[in-house]
Design an enzyme around this catalytic site. Sequence first.
Site, short mmCIF file in Angstrom:
data_model
loop_
_atom_site.label_atom_id
_atom_site.label_comp_id
_atom_site.label_asym_id
_atom_site.label_seq_id
_atom_site.Cartn_x
_atom_site.Cartn_y
_atom_site.Cartn_z
N TYR A 205 0.85 -1.40 0.08
CA TYR A 205 0.03 -0.07 -0.02
C TYR A 205 0.74 1.25 0.09
O TYR A 205 0.64 2.01 -0.97
CB TYR A 205 -1.10 0.00 1.24
CG TYR A 205 -1.72 1.19 1.41
CD1 TYR A 205 -2.82 1.64 0.45
CD2 TYR A 205 -1.61 1.96 2.46
CE1 TYR A 205 -3.89 2.49 0.58
CE2 TYR A 205 -2.37 3.15 2.37
CZ TYR A 205 -3.54 3.44 1.74
OH TYR A 205 -4.53 4.59 1.89
N LYS B 87 1.26 4.36 -2.71
CA LYS B 87 0.95 5.70 -2.59
C LYS B 87 2.04 6.70 -2.35
O LYS B 87 1.87 7.98 -2.66
CB LYS B 87 0.29 5.85 -0.85
CG LYS B 87 -1.11 5.17 -0.75
CD LYS B 87 -2.16 6.00 -1.66
CE LYS B 87 -3.54 5.49 -1.61
NZ LYS B 87 -4.38 6.35 -2.35
#
Length: 232
Positions: A147, A151
């Site tokens: 993740y 990001k």
Amino acid sequence: MEARLDGRVAVITGASRGIGAAVALGCWRLGAQVVRLARSLADGVHDGVRDIPCDVADWAQVERAARTIEREYGVPDLVVNNAGAFLLQPLEQTSAADFARQVDVNLRGPFHVARAFLPGMRAAGQGRFITIGSVADHVAYPGNSAYAASKFGLRGLHETLLAEFQGGGVMLTLVSPGPTDTAAWDPIDPDRREGFIRRADMLRPADVADAVLFAATRPAHVRVDWLRVMPG
């Protein structure tokens, strides 16, 4: 006096639930013509909002949606690049497919949206392009390898586009919210896990939407490059 979006065309991705749905509702309440994009939406106009089914990880679908929007509404005044996926998993439990999915939705998808809309907005000489990042686009947390990689990459994309489009009339903003109480937390159950903020203490989707709407409604001479929004 409340800043308004009367008559402006606002496109929001990942708008069927959570932060995206809250942003779409906020734009509608401020008078915008709202177009929602999400995989689960049915094509058509529902309760005064235009819905277009679209998987942002699929370039052909994004391009087709963008052409539909420009044909029906013209170049949008506001694009909120919100669609995303959340994975909380240690490296050893993260498969190559898991990693690829995070990159597809959280990085490839926003790139597709930027590529589809930003050139037209620059040609029009105006507009706001707002990307929803995460506190994990600046801060490393355990269990966030896939993740956070997506990001952090998204922040890099935003900052590069900020430099490329400077002076062209389009204002770009990255909104990086902290933990937000959405359905993404359902399988994790943070209330029962040590070291996690309780859902009751998290941000609400409307809190993040308020930050987006703040950036979206600034006067044309005001640039908001980055907003971090955290639980109190």
